[in-house]
Write a protein that holds these residues in place. Structure first.
Motif, mmCIF file in Angstrom:
data_model
loop_
_atom_site.group_PDB
_atom_site.id
_atom_site.type_symbol
_atom_site.label_atom_id
_atom_site.label_comp_id
_atom_site.label_asym_id
_atom_site.label_seq_id
_atom_site.Cartn_x
_atom_site.Cartn_y
_atom_site.Cartn_z
ATOM 1 N N UNK A 75 24.560 11.246 -3.232
ATOM 2 C CA UNK A 75 24.195 12.636 -3.534
ATOM 3 C C UNK A 75 22.887 13.000 -2.829
ATOM 4 N N UNK A 76 21.977 12.067 -2.789
ATOM 5 C CA UNK A 76 20.698 12.261 -2.101
ATOM 6 C C UNK A 76 20.566 11.182 -1.039
ATOM 7 N N UNK A 77 20.919 11.479 0.215
ATOM 8 C CA UNK A 77 20.909 10.462 1.263
ATOM 9 C C UNK A 77 19.527 9.856 1.462
ATOM 10 N N UNK A 78 19.530 8.629 1.961
ATOM 11 C CA UNK A 78 18.271 7.964 2.283
ATOM 12 C C UNK A 78 17.596 8.678 3.458
ATOM 13 N N UNK A 79 16.269 8.526 3.566
ATOM 14 C CA UNK A 79 15.549 9.155 4.686
ATOM 15 C C UNK A 79 16.054 8.628 6.031
ATOM 16 N N UNK A 80 15.935 9.450 7.062
ATOM 17 C CA UNK A 80 16.305 9.009 8.404
ATOM 18 C C UNK A 80 15.338 7.955 8.907
ATOM 19 N N UNK A 81 14.080 8.031 8.435
ATOM 20 C CA UNK A 81 13.070 7.076 8.869
ATOM 21 C C UNK A 81 13.353 5.705 8.254
ATOM 22 N N UNK A 82 13.436 4.689 9.115
ATOM 23 C CA UNK A 82 13.807 3.345 8.671
ATOM 24 C C UNK A 82 12.820 2.786 7.642
ATOM 25 N N UNK A 83 11.508 2.868 7.907
ATOM 26 C CA UNK A 83 10.512 2.288 7.018
ATOM 27 C C UNK A 83 10.518 2.969 5.657
ATOM 28 N N UNK A 84 10.720 4.297 5.643
ATOM 29 C CA UNK A 84 10.777 5.010 4.361
ATOM 30 C C UNK A 84 11.982 4.540 3.538
ATOM 31 N N UNK A 85 13.102 4.293 4.232
ATOM 32 C CA UNK A 85 14.300 3.809 3.532
ATOM 33 C C UNK A 85 14.055 2.420 2.961
ATOM 34 N N UNK A 86 13.404 1.559 3.750
ATOM 35 C CA UNK A 86 13.120 0.205 3.275
ATOM 36 C C UNK A 86 12.282 0.256 2.002
ATOM 37 N N UNK A 87 11.261 1.092 2.007
ATOM 38 C CA UNK A 87 10.387 1.194 0.838
ATOM 39 C C UNK A 87 11.143 1.725 -0.371
ATOM 40 N N UNK A 88 12.042 2.704 -0.158
ATOM 41 C CA UNK A 88 12.805 3.260 -1.274
ATOM 42 C C UNK A 88 13.745 2.212 -1.865
ATOM 43 N N UNK A 89 14.393 1.434 -0.987
ATOM 44 C CA UNK A 89 15.324 0.401 -1.453
ATOM 45 C C UNK A 89 14.573 -0.667 -2.250
ATOM 46 N N UNK A 90 13.370 -1.020 -1.805
ATOM 47 C CA UNK A 90 12.575 -2.005 -2.545
ATOM 48 C C UNK A 90 12.303 -1.501 -3.958
ATOM 49 N N UNK A 91 11.908 -0.216 -4.070
ATOM 50 C CA UNK A 91 11.626 0.355 -5.400
ATOM 51 C C UNK A 91 12.891 0.365 -6.263
ATOM 52 N N UNK A 92 14.035 0.716 -5.678
ATOM 53 C CA UNK A 92 15.287 0.762 -6.453
ATOM 54 C C UNK A 92 15.674 -0.629 -6.939
ATOM 55 N N UNK A 93 15.492 -1.634 -6.096
ATOM 56 C CA UNK A 93 15.833 -2.998 -6.510
ATOM 57 C C UNK A 93 14.913 -3.481 -7.621
ATOM 58 N N UNK A 94 13.635 -3.137 -7.517
ATOM 59 C CA UNK A 94 12.678 -3.579 -8.529
ATOM 60 C C UNK A 94 12.932 -2.904 -9.871
ATOM 61 N N UNK A 95 13.309 -1.644 -9.842
ATOM 62 C CA UNK A 95 13.495 -0.893 -11.094
ATOM 63 C C UNK A 95 14.915 -0.979 -11.633
ATOM 64 N N UNK A 96 15.860 -1.430 -10.794
ATOM 65 C CA UNK A 96 17.258 -1.452 -11.207
ATOM 66 C C UNK A 96 17.930 -0.098 -11.107
ATOM 67 N N UNK A 97 17.298 0.842 -10.411
ATOM 68 C CA UNK A 97 17.847 2.190 -10.278
ATOM 69 C C UNK A 97 19.132 2.141 -9.454
ATOM 70 N N UNK A 98 20.149 2.882 -9.916
ATOM 71 C CA UNK A 98 21.420 2.974 -9.213
ATOM 72 C C UNK A 98 21.577 4.388 -8.670
ATOM 73 N N UNK A 99 21.429 4.594 -7.384
ATOM 74 C CA UNK A 99 21.498 5.946 -6.819
ATOM 75 C C UNK A 99 22.889 6.531 -7.014
ATOM 76 N N UNK A 100 23.000 7.792 -7.495
ATOM 77 C CA UNK A 100 24.315 8.388 -7.742
ATOM 78 C C UNK A 100 25.074 8.640 -6.442
ATOM 79 N N UNK A 101 26.394 8.467 -6.532
ATOM 80 C CA UNK A 101 27.253 8.624 -5.365
ATOM 81 C C UNK A 101 27.844 10.021 -5.297
ATOM 82 N N UNK A 102 27.897 10.542 -4.105
ATOM 83 C CA UNK A 102 28.641 11.776 -3.858
ATOM 84 C C UNK A 102 30.138 11.484 -3.780
ATOM 85 N N UNK A 103 30.485 10.297 -3.285
ATOM 86 C CA UNK A 103 31.888 9.884 -3.121
ATOM 87 C C UNK A 103 32.538 9.688 -4.482
ATOM 88 N N UNK A 104 33.727 10.271 -4.640
ATOM 89 C CA UNK A 104 34.517 10.086 -5.856
ATOM 90 C C UNK A 104 35.862 9.471 -5.474
#
Length: 727
Positions: A65-94
């Protein structure tokens, strides 16, 4: 060894191996397959599309639903935060009706050595209980991390099969889509191999072309130029191109050494010239393409080695002498394996066959059996190679390879086919010296491996094979509760031994002893209740073996012939005046063959109806009907034997010590119209008690092989005889 060349052998072996191969699970593409993937650089997408191409089903890309940033480093940082918090990003795909899928492929890159959060969302969101889950992965060269383990954790009620992984791009290093062009072709080959390995593609037997590689490699590795010459001819007839054949010999220099590779190339050149002079046009085939080692030969070779072996680990020898690792990567895996005029499977068939044929290479053989599995050779295909090694090289070599396959798969080859009336049959091999004797083992209805059964050996006629009359009697006696073994004589049928179609009475007799060894050590057979049945010449050889083989507790024959006497004198003595002349010609023929001339073969029976003279006797006239028409013809029974067999046969007598069978019982069954009846009469007169001559009214010699009005009478008598004496 002498020359043997027949393309029919390859076709027959391929057909046999195809019949033995167990069928893998076949997956339909009717919407029950889901291929869902997450891809940022399109490498995982490339693998997903290859899977879809081969499997069908529904192909679905995961979108957020909210795509990752185009910038590689920003995506890496976001994924690290999601893994640490256990956050599951919602999917647009059904995905509608997830329950309709029974197989789900899940594809993803490796992010931070972990499963990407969007794929965790998918596995949490959908109930995949009871489904088969097949994970696949691309990565920047650092492997799968914990991603496959996480898939298993998130799918506790699913069957998670072996995953697939290969190196793709590395966004961090600016390498995006790399699975394209030549690498995409390589990827498809590896994906198909994986799909076969996890039983999601049908498993096929080795083709005649693949079978032909085995003896070429084995003969090259052992330096047997005579066998190699015939194997090369067989391979070219089976569909190998000239350049593929050359490449096999190039490949083998790395495993068998330069001298043997060069000798083999010399032999190939001679064979090619002979075939050209004979007017045969062999396909030249593809030349290897040029290879660009963009990152250097060492890196290229390392990638190929990792693809083949599934690991980046190096062995102790490479650590001790590091330069050998350089040679392996830069030369073997970069220079040789990169040559694309021979596929990985063919290269591994050649390598495995060479290693299996040499001594002192069992450790390397084990390693390459695993490589063979990695490139898509199935268990049954590897067993097919072992079977061919057993029959074309030697029993010991084939048995060693089979032992390693058993250990690798933690199984034993258990290809069992059902026949009539609940009887099952399994192909078995056992050694006569180092010749591999091949038999069909028949088990009775309701076979219980924990019981001890009486057993009967069944030997075939001269020129026959186990699938003909010997198989008929083995089947019928198995229906009566016996375990029976019909086997091909050494040098004949599926059994090994060279030259082919040699009729050696000493080995024929030893075949019965070797078969007795096999049955005596079988866990479901009582070694004190083994009998023997020989048909035609097999009857004479059975008697000769039983004279001194005391483990055979009861001896029976049907249409028994002393093949030594028959070759000395002919039927009813018609050839006796020519005996010395024929032996002189045998000597001359041996000299010719010692000088390199081809083996001379002669027929057992007339090849065509037109060849049958009006004066032909019943046995030979009827022999044409049985062996050369659809009545009893079999491709392994080729109606010929080596002419030089005569010196050995004429020196053989089956009945000179028949009295030594006593006090064990002897039963001789014969048609009372058989022109060979005098052999059974003679055996009966010479034998000591207990003995019986049972005549079947109206039957000729060949009638007793298969005629429904006569065989049941013989089977009834045999059943009563063996039941009484194998208590």
């Amino acid at each position: 060894m002498k020359k043997f060349s027949t393309s029919l052998w390859l076709l027959t072996v391929a057909a046999i191996l195809l019949a033995e191969c167990s069928k893998a699970q076949q997956v339909s593409s009717d919407g029950k397959i889901l291929i869902v993937y997450l891809s940022r650089t399109n490498n995982t997408k490339a693998i997903a599309e290859i899977i879809h191409k081969n499997m069908g089903g529904d192909l679905v890309a995961l979108e957020l639903q909210n795509p990752y940033p185009a910038n590689y480093q920003q995506t890496v940082q976001q994924v690290v935060r999601e893994n640490e918090s256990g956050y599951l990003p919602p999917l647009k795909t059904k995905i509608d009706s997830i329950e309709k899928y029974n197989i789900v492929f899940v594809g993803f890159p490796t992010w931070g050595m972990k499963l990407p959060p969007p794929m965790k969302t998918f596995l949490h969101q959908y109930d995949l209980s009871g489904k088969t889950i097949a994970p696949f992965n691309t990565n920047g060269g650092y492997g799968i991390g914990s991603s496959f383990d996480t898939v298993k954790e998130l799918c506790p009620n699913s069957k998670v099969v072996e995953g697939f992984s290969m190196e793709g791009g590395s966004e961090r290093d600016g390498k995006l889509l790399t699975i394209q062009g030549e690498k995409a072709t390589q990827a498809e080959s590896l994906v198909k191999a994986w799909l076969k390995r996890i039983n999601l593609l049908p498993t096929a037997a080795l083709t005649p072309r693949q079978v032909s590689i085995v003896p070429i490699a084995a003969a090259t590795a052992t330096g047997n130029q005579t066998l190699l010459r015939s194997a090369l001819n067989d391979g070219l007839e089976a569909g190998l191109s000239m350049n593929e054949t050359k490449e096999i010999l190039v490949q083998l220099y790395a495993y068998a050494g330069f001298p043997r590779s060069l000798n083999a190339i010399n032999t190939l050149q001679a064979v090619a010239n002979e075939r050209k002079q004979a007017g045969k046009k062999d396909v030249a085939g593809k030349m290897p393409s040029a290879v660009a080692y963009n990152q250097g030969r060492f890196a290229f070779g390392k990638e190929v080695q990792t693809t083949l072996t599934g690991t980046t680990a190096i062995g102790e020898p490479q650590r001790y002498v590091p330069v050998i690792d350089t040679f392996l990567k830069e030369h073997l895996f970069a220079d040789i394996f990169s040559r694309d005029n021979l596929d990985y499977q063919s290269r591994e068939i050649a390598t495995i066959s060479a290693l299996a044929s040499m001594s002192g290479t069992e450790g390397q053989l084990r390693g390459h059996l695993n490589v063979g599995r990695n490139v898509g050779l199935t268990e049954q295909q590897l067993r097919a190679i072992a079977f061919t090694i057993s029959t074309r090289v030697g029993w010991q070599e084939g048995n060693t390879m089979t032992k390693n396959i058993n250990e690798m798969y933690r199984t034993q080859d258990a290809a069992v086919a059902s026949t009539a009336n609940g009887v099952t049959v399994k192909k078995v091999t056992f050694p006569n010296e180092n010749i591999s004797v091949v038999g069909n083992l028949y088990m009775p209805q309701g076979f219980d491996k924990n019981r001890k059964y009486p057993a009967i050996l069944v030997g075939h006629p001269a020129g026959g094979v186990k699938e003909q009359t010997a198989g008929i009697y083995a089947q019928k006696l198995a229906e009566q509760g016996f375990i029976t073994l019909a086997f091909d004589a050494s040098y004949q049928g599926e059994s090994g031994g060279y030259p082919r179609f040699l009729e050696d009475p000493a080995m024929r007799v030893e075949d019965f002893r070797a078969a007795t060894d096999y049955l005596s050590t079988h866990p479901s057979i009582d070694p004190n209740r083994i009998g023997v049945l020989g048909i035609c010449a097999g009857g004479g050889f059975a008697i000769k073996a039983a004279e001194t083989e005391r483990r055979l507790k009861a001896v029976a024959t049907v249409s028994m012939v002393d093949l030594g006497q028959l070759r000395r004198e002919g039927l009813a003595g018609v050839l006796k005046p020519q005996m010395q002349q024929r032996l002189e010609e045998v000597g001359r023929q041996r000299t010719r063959e010692a000088n390199g001339e081809p083996i001379k073969y002669v027929n057992y029976v007339f090849n065509t109806r037109e060849e049958i003279p009006a004066s032909a006797t019943g046995m030979y006239k009827e022999g044409y009907d049985y062996y050369r028409t659809s009545r009893g013809q079999h491709p392994n029974s080729q109606n010929k034997y080596a002419f030089t067999s005569l010196d050995k046969l004429m020196n053989f007598t089956a009945l000179d010590h028949v009295e030594m069978i006593a006090p064990r019982p002897l039963l001789l069954i014969v048609g009372n119209q058989a022109d060979s009846k005098y052999f059974s009469d003679d055996a009966f007169n010479r034998a000591a008690q207990p003995k019986e001559l049972f005549e079947v009214s109206g039957a000729s010699h060949i009638d007793m092989y298969d005629k429904p009005e006569y065989v049941p009478q013989a089977v009834k008598k045999l059943t009563d005889f063996f039941t009484q004496h194998l208590k």
